[in-house]
Scaffold this active site. Sequence first.
Site, mmCIF file in Angstrom:
data_model
loop_
_atom_site.group_PDB
_atom_site.id
_atom_site.type_symbol
_atom_site.label_atom_id
_atom_site.label_comp_id
_atom_site.label_asym_id
_atom_site.label_seq_id
_atom_site.Cartn_x
_atom_site.Cartn_y
_atom_site.Cartn_z
ATOM 1 N N LYS A 1 0.790 -1.178 -0.304
ATOM 2 C CA LYS A 1 0.201 -0.204 -0.023
ATOM 3 C C LYS A 1 0.987 1.308 0.029
ATOM 4 O O LYS A 1 1.638 1.394 0.601
ATOM 5 C CB LYS A 1 -0.810 0.215 1.076
ATOM 6 C CG LYS A 1 -1.668 1.389 1.256
ATOM 7 C CD LYS A 1 -2.807 0.732 2.757
ATOM 8 C CE LYS A 1 -3.936 1.673 2.535
ATOM 9 N NZ LYS A 1 -5.000 1.635 3.333
ATOM 10 N N SER B 1 -9.578 3.251 1.745
ATOM 11 C CA SER B 1 -8.477 3.624 1.423
ATOM 12 C C SER B 1 -7.352 2.802 0.704
ATOM 13 O O SER B 1 -6.561 2.677 0.057
ATOM 14 C CB SER B 1 -7.374 4.613 2.328
ATOM 15 O OG SER B 1 -7.432 3.876 3.384
ATOM 16 N N SER C 1 -10.495 1.381 6.425
ATOM 17 C CA SER C 1 -9.573 1.267 5.220
ATOM 18 C C SER C 1 -9.368 -0.284 4.667
ATOM 19 O O SER C 1 -8.868 -0.485 3.476
ATOM 20 C CB SER C 1 -8.512 2.040 5.346
ATOM 21 O OG SER C 1 -8.935 3.119 5.467
#
Length: 341
Positions: free
Chosen positions: A84, A159, A183
């Site tokens: 990520k 996210s 997220s």
Amino acid sequence: MTFGETAHNRLTAVELARLTRAGELTATEVMEAHVAEIERLNPAVNAIVDFRPERAIAAARELDRTFRKDGPHGALHGLPVAHKDLVPAAGFRFTQGSPLYADRVAMQDHVVVERMAAAGAIAVGKTNVPEFGLGSHTFNDVYGVTRNPYALDRTAGGSSGGAAAALAARMLPLADGSDTGGSLRNPASFCNVVGFRPSPGRVPSWPDGDPFSRLSVVGPMARTVDDLALLMSVLVGADPRAGWSVPADPAAYFPLPEPRRPIRVAWSPDLDGRVVVAREVRDALEPVVAAMAAHGWEVEPATPDLTGAIETFRVLRALKMQVTLGPVLAEHPGRLKADAQ
């Protein structure tokens, strides 16, 4: 769109790891299959950013060379992963989705990157995020919008939207994510994969812009619960750099243990009216509740007392944003997206 067409991509992460560790598949074969899928699908989905196929294939070939002499290199031997873009991975761009950091290259690894590499995983790139990870739709002015591979006109969530979309499209077998207010879980639900928010401290986070906060955690994402448990077993355990991380036995996570007692599930469709839940969502969940009961699980209606929870979360989140982004906003007024400001 069609995705997941090669034989290697149809395998679970657990199956891939078993075959690479046994020498029945080479790391190079696995990497080349996933690189081909990324090259085919990612232009439309835009889940993986700062894609480095040559670096990944070279690393896979080196892993195959050492395998012939030393055997398998960890539980994730030869598995492609992407990290990520809220965590640093040495040699990859570390933008956090912000134009302020569009050209920044990480000089060190986050501890989850270290642990996945130590277990034999090979990074092919980063996964896309909303700017600074804020929001449930993955888009930014550096890399653009991540789309849901099941329907390109729909969001992949956020996210960890890039990670979820990459998993759903079978461009990756495993990925890491992070979670402040959903997220890991929100994009997993949008993309039909699995995201797990660990208890704070179970997976260490370092470096961390707010090391004493327990609001945000890092954790695993995968297509199946077994695959997620495999990655969780690699990520858990204390790290002296992460002050409130806690010891953990990886064997407690994978293989998944049999439950020691009947599984009890509390079912609350809308938290006693405290939240608005779309009818379509309730219609999708009710058969799942019935299926759990049919498997012998004890399912009963129950709603925890969450009085003040939303306000508490908002205050803690605001404090965290002030610690991590306050100085950035002060230095670059007007250059952060409106949500951050």
